[in-house]
Design a protein around this motif. Structure first.
Motif, PDB file in Angstrom:
ATOM      1  N   ARG A 103       0.837  -1.186   0.000  1.00 55.31           N
ATOM      2  CA  ARG A 103       0.000   0.000   0.000  1.00 55.31           C
ATOM      3  C   ARG A 103       0.880   1.247   0.000  1.00 55.31           C
ATOM      4  NH1 ARG A 103      -4.836   0.306   4.279  1.00 55.31           N
ATOM      5  NH2 ARG A 103      -5.218  -1.657   3.195  1.00 55.31           N
ATOM      6  N   GLU A 104       0.508   2.236  -0.797  1.00 57.50           N
ATOM      7  CA  GLU A 104       1.313   3.444  -0.892  1.00 57.50           C
ATOM      8  C   GLU A 104       0.451   4.688  -0.722  1.00 57.50           C
ATOM      9  OE1 GLU A 104       3.190   3.904  -4.698  1.00 57.50           O
ATOM     10  OE2 GLU A 104       1.305   4.008  -5.787  1.00 57.50           O
ATOM     11  N   PHE A 105       1.090   5.718  -0.221  1.00 55.82           N
ATOM     12  CA  PHE A 105       0.441   7.007  -0.008  1.00 55.82           C
ATOM     13  C   PHE A 105       0.150   7.669  -1.346  1.00 55.82           C
ATOM     14  CE2 PHE A 105      -0.501  11.057   1.712  1.00 55.82           C
ATOM     15  CZ  PHE A 105       0.175  12.000   0.947  1.00 55.82           C
ATOM     16  N   VAL A 106      -1.010   8.331  -1.427  1.00 59.35           N
ATOM     17  CA  VAL A 106      -1.389   9.066  -2.626  1.00 59.35           C
ATOM     18  C   VAL A 106      -1.522  10.562  -2.332  1.00 59.35           C
ATOM     19  CG1 VAL A 106      -3.145   9.380  -4.397  1.00 59.35           C
ATOM     20  CG2 VAL A 106      -2.564   7.070  -3.619  1.00 59.35           C
ATOM     21  N   ALA A 107      -2.380  10.906  -1.359  1.00 56.91           N
ATOM     22  CA  ALA A 107      -2.640  12.319  -1.083  1.00 56.91           C
ATOM     23  C   ALA A 107      -3.179  12.464   0.335  1.00 56.91           C
ATOM     24  CB  ALA A 107      -3.628  12.899  -2.090  1.00 56.91           C
ATOM     25  N   ALA A 108      -2.997  13.646   0.914  1.00 57.21           N
ATOM     26  CA  ALA A 108      -3.493  13.911   2.262  1.00 57.21           C
ATOM     27  C   ALA A 108      -3.982  15.346   2.353  1.00 57.21           C
ATOM     28  CB  ALA A 108      -2.398  13.675   3.299  1.00 57.21           C
ATOM     29  N   ILE A 109      -4.912  15.575   3.287  1.00 57.93           N
ATOM     30  CA  ILE A 109      -5.469  16.915   3.475  1.00 57.93           C
ATOM     31  C   ILE A 109      -5.730  17.138   4.955  1.00 57.93           C
ATOM     32  CG2 ILE A 109      -7.848  16.135   3.105  1.00 57.93           C
ATOM     33  CD1 ILE A 109      -8.316  18.822   1.606  1.00 57.93           C
ATOM     34  N   SER A 110      -5.434  18.333   5.428  1.00 60.58           N
ATOM     35  CA  SER A 110      -5.706  18.682   6.817  1.00 60.58           C
ATOM     36  C   SER A 110      -7.204  18.844   7.031  1.00 60.58           C
ATOM     37  CB  SER A 110      -4.990  19.983   7.164  1.00 60.58           C
ATOM     38  OG  SER A 110      -5.506  21.043   6.362  1.00 60.58           O
ATOM     39  N   TRP A 111      -7.624  18.890   8.307  1.00 64.76           N
ATOM     40  CA  TRP A 111      -9.081  19.000   8.502  1.00 64.76           C
ATOM     41  C   TRP A 111      -9.615  20.369   8.088  1.00 64.76           C
ATOM     42  CZ3 TRP A 111     -10.475  22.920  11.579  1.00 64.76           C
ATOM     43  CH2 TRP A 111      -9.844  23.165  12.793  1.00 64.76           C
ATOM     44  N   SER A 112      -8.738  21.368   8.071  1.00 61.99           N
ATOM     45  CA  SER A 112      -9.174  22.685   7.614  1.00 61.99           C
ATOM     46  C   SER A 112      -9.320  22.727   6.097  1.00 61.99           C
ATOM     47  CB  SER A 112      -8.166  23.743   8.057  1.00 61.99           C
ATOM     48  OG  SER A 112      -6.944  23.590   7.360  1.00 61.99           O
ATOM     49  N   GLY A 113      -8.671  21.782   5.415  1.00 63.49           N
ATOM     50  CA  GLY A 113      -8.664  21.802   3.956  1.00 63.49           C
ATOM     51  C   GLY A 113      -7.603  22.709   3.379  1.00 63.49           C
ATOM     52  N   GLY A 114      -6.908  23.434   4.230  1.00 65.54           N
ATOM     53  CA  GLY A 114      -5.958  24.408   3.741  1.00 65.54           C
ATOM     54  C   GLY A 114      -4.570  23.866   3.461  1.00 65.54           C
ATOM     55  N   TYR A 115      -4.344  22.634   3.870  1.00 64.79           N
ATOM     56  CA  TYR A 115      -3.020  22.023   3.677  1.00 64.79           C
ATOM     57  C   TYR A 115      -3.198  20.678   3.005  1.00 64.79           C
ATOM     58  CZ  TYR A 115      -1.622  25.607   6.958  1.00 64.79           C
ATOM     59  OH  TYR A 115      -1.405  26.820   7.564  1.00 64.79           O
ATOM     60  N   THR A 116      -2.465  20.481   1.916  1.00 60.42           N
ATOM     61  CA  THR A 116      -2.527  19.234   1.169  1.00 60.42           C
ATOM     62  C   THR A 116      -1.119  18.783   0.810  1.00 60.42           C
ATOM     63  OG1 THR A 116      -2.753  20.402  -0.943  1.00 60.42           O
ATOM     64  CG2 THR A 116      -4.790  19.726   0.154  1.00 60.42           C
ATOM     65  N   TYR A 117      -1.006  17.494   0.529  1.00 60.44           N
ATOM     66  CA  TYR A 117       0.292  16.928   0.154  1.00 60.44           C
ATOM     67  C   TYR A 117       0.043  15.756  -0.770  1.00 60.44           C
ATOM     68  CZ  TYR A 117       5.126  15.445   0.597  1.00 60.44           C
ATOM     69  OH  TYR A 117       6.440  15.120   0.333  1.00 60.44           O
ATOM     70  N   TYR A 118       0.942  15.587  -1.775  1.00 59.70           N
ATOM     71  CA  TYR A 118       0.756  14.553  -2.778  1.00 59.70           C
ATOM     72  C   TYR A 118       2.022  13.733  -2.971  1.00 59.70           C
ATOM     73  CZ  TYR A 118      -3.296  17.384  -4.005  1.00 59.70           C
ATOM     74  OH  TYR A 118      -4.474  18.082  -3.971  1.00 59.70           O
TER      75      TYR A 118
END
Length: 127
Positions: free
Chosen positions: A45-60
């Motif tokens: 399993r590999e990481f794809v994307a993430a988002i903070s609960w505020s929606g203001g921070y993302t990472y790919y």
């Protein structure tokens, strides 16, 4: 407890688009950082994307950067993964995951960081 129910996914041709989503129930969705992971046959399993609960921070992950977009609608308790310009190597079972966090700035990229997981949804990209 948080229950995550996925929808979307399916079969698409190379270059096409899909937008799986993940609806959460149980606790306050807006206090949970969310992530998407995937697992291809015979691979980890590999990481794809993430988002903070505020929606203001993302990472790919580098492999999807510029093609995929993670977003969330806290009013609908739903997180989305817009997937564009799909490639055969994107074929995998996709999972959403949730983790409670106090800060609206945090996101997480390791599967061990997440407490709750949705059922997987198959995405197949045909050439």
């Amino acid at each position: 407890q948080v229950q995550l129910v996925k929808s979307g996914g399916g079969l698409v041709q190379v270059g096409g688009s899909l937008r799986p989503s993940c609806a959460a129930s149980g606790r306050t969705f807006s206090s949970y950082a969310m992530g998407w992971f995937r697992q291809a046959p015979g691979k980890e399993r590999e990481f794809v994307a993430a988002i903070s609960w505020s929606g203001g921070y993302t990472y790919y992950a580098d492999s999807v950067k510029g093609r995929f977009t993670i977003s969330r609608d806290n009013a609908k308790n739903t997180v989305y993964l817009q997937m564009n310009s799909l490639k055969p190597e994107d074929t995998a079972v996709y999972y959403c995951a949730a983790r409670f966090t106090y800060s609206g700035r945090y996101y997480y990229t390791l599967s061990d960081d997440y407490n709750y997981w949705g059922q997987g949804t198959q995405v197949t990209v045909s050439s």
